[in-house]
Design a protein around this motif. Sequence first.
Motif, PDB file in Angstrom:
ATOM      1  N   TRP A  92      12.648  -1.347  -2.719  1.00 35.52           N
ATOM      2  CA  TRP A  92      12.847  -0.609  -1.478  1.00 35.52           C
ATOM      3  C   TRP A  92      14.263  -0.023  -1.410  1.00 35.52           C
ATOM      4  O   TRP A  92      14.474   1.100  -0.959  1.00 35.52           O
ATOM      5  N   LEU A 223      -1.015   3.928  -4.329  1.00 32.69           N
ATOM      6  CA  LEU A 223       0.286   3.739  -3.688  1.00 32.69           C
ATOM      7  C   LEU A 223       0.824   5.061  -3.150  1.00 32.69           C
ATOM      8  O   LEU A 223       1.335   5.122  -2.022  1.00 32.69           O
ATOM      9  N   VAL A 224       0.731   6.106  -3.958  1.00 35.56           N
ATOM     10  CA  VAL A 224       1.316   7.394  -3.576  1.00 35.56           C
ATOM     11  C   VAL A 224       0.511   8.091  -2.487  1.00 35.56           C
ATOM     12  O   VAL A 224       1.066   8.645  -1.533  1.00 35.56           O
ATOM     13  N   ARG A 228       1.966   4.961   0.724  1.00 36.52           N
ATOM     14  CA  ARG A 228       3.196   5.629   1.163  1.00 36.52           C
ATOM     15  C   ARG A 228       3.009   6.415   2.466  1.00 36.52           C
ATOM     16  O   ARG A 228       3.810   6.248   3.400  1.00 36.52           O
ATOM     17  N   ALA A 231       2.711   3.930   5.318  1.00 38.38           N
ATOM     18  CA  ALA A 231       3.994   3.307   5.654  1.00 38.38           C
ATOM     19  C   ALA A 231       4.861   4.261   6.484  1.00 38.38           C
ATOM     20  O   ALA A 231       5.515   3.838   7.448  1.00 38.38           O
ATOM     21  N   LYS A 232       4.866   5.531   6.121  1.00 36.87           N
ATOM     22  CA  LYS A 232       5.636   6.514   6.901  1.00 36.87           C
ATOM     23  C   LYS A 232       5.075   6.648   8.315  1.00 36.87           C
ATOM     24  O   LYS A 232       5.845   6.759   9.283  1.00 36.87           O
ATOM     25  N   MET A 278       7.717   2.570  -2.834  1.00 35.59           N
ATOM     26  CA  MET A 278       6.923   3.456  -1.982  1.00 35.59           C
ATOM     27  C   MET A 278       7.349   3.433  -0.521  1.00 35.59           C
ATOM     28  O   MET A 278       6.916   4.265   0.267  1.00 35.59           O
ATOM     29  N   MET A 279       8.191   2.492  -0.138  1.00 39.72           N
ATOM     30  CA  MET A 279       8.575   2.367   1.265  1.00 39.72           C
ATOM     31  C   MET A 279       9.492   3.516   1.693  1.00 39.72           C
ATOM     32  O   MET A 279      10.262   4.032   0.886  1.00 39.72           O
ATOM     33  N   PRO A 280       9.422   3.917   2.963  1.00 36.17           N
ATOM     34  CA  PRO A 280      10.294   4.995   3.466  1.00 36.17           C
ATOM     35  C   PRO A 280      11.759   4.612   3.352  1.00 36.17           C
ATOM     36  O   PRO A 280      12.128   3.446   3.479  1.00 36.17           O
TER      37      PRO A 280
END
Length: 435
Positions: A92, A223-224, A228, A231-232, A278-280
Amino acid sequence: MGDANPAEWRVTVAIGGIGLLLVVVTLFVTLGRRLRQPAVVGEMTAGIVLGPSVLGLVSGDLPETLFPLSVRPYLHVVSQIGVLLFMFVIGWEFDRALFATHRRRAALVWVISLLVPMSLGVILALLLYRHSALAAPDGTPLLGFVVFIGVAMSITAFPVLARIIVDRGLQGHTIGPLALALAAADDVLAWCALAVSVALVTFSGIAGYLSVVGWTLLYLAVLVTVVRPLAKWAARRLPSTAAPYVGAVLAGAVFLSAFATSAIGIHAIFGAFCLGLMMPRESDAGVLRQAIVPLRQIGLVLMPVFFIVTGLSVDLTTLSGPALLLTVVIVVVACVGKLGGVGLSARLSGMSARESIALGLLMNTRGLTELVVLNVGFSLGLLTVQLFSAMVVMALFTTAMTTPLIGAVLRGGAVARALPSVGKDRVERPTSALK
């Protein structure tokens, strides 16, 4: 006392063992701080001391008494929880801007500094595989062993390195941010190469390997395209009061992602690290940034268990004769690979001799990252006890030598200041999750 319910008694002994090791590790970390060593050096040393290398020399087999074989699987599970949360946080807090800021100089230095130690590691692995019974257990596949040793020799511990840079006040100099950029890029490539090595060992035949590649690509695509964006969305929409619940969901996601990559055949730590990537980032993190705080703290509290589990597998008493020579060779190859590769490429990029040496010393720091990689190899049966112990010694030596030597190198003269755009805040941010 534990005869009535053996399972419950094993849990009780495991809890007591964890309490003991946390106290011992704290003492060693405190001592290490007085010697101006990063915390990971004290933790690594504590793990070795509590294992057969030191405590095992006392009559009565104290390591087995304190940490019986029947209890160690419990300790292993706890240690893996700590490692997975730690790798998630590292993923992250990986700062892509570090490499972008220094991309011209970093690109040249990174390519050479990675190729040299990895090439030396591959050559060493080939020699060990063919001429030494101490290196690879019987039946170990050559390609998997060679790739693994190449990766292990090229590792730089990004979290430990960041802490050293801040402790030495190098965050405002050229070599501080540049070293972080190189180490971050090293880590990403190293985890990818490690995943390849694990796949080569786990699956035999081209069909099995292609299956791993296919499932890995599908996992990354999910994930992408799913994780992701979700999460956003959560970071933008959820209020700050939801942070405790979001933290629990994040922890669950870490373990599920780790389970997925382990089931695929590329090891659990890869899943935790990739999920972190992948986290913002900063401006988009929102409530997620608050939720990561307890996960970071839990990871740091549980990480000492990982060092004890590692230390219980290290037996320095086996490092005599040929094994001692093997240890010396590994330490020399590791230092020459990183110091030579980084130093040479830094000089070619226009840095001074003093800066080149200092950058090489920083990049030679193996620390915790190396131990995580070595434990993966040992659990897969790629390393004998002797080779595992020798590699752990190398990780400890290269980490412990950094702080005193970097001080000696920089004491004699000044190094170039970084551009104002590379400020203290950018470099210090990753250290919040560091050992």
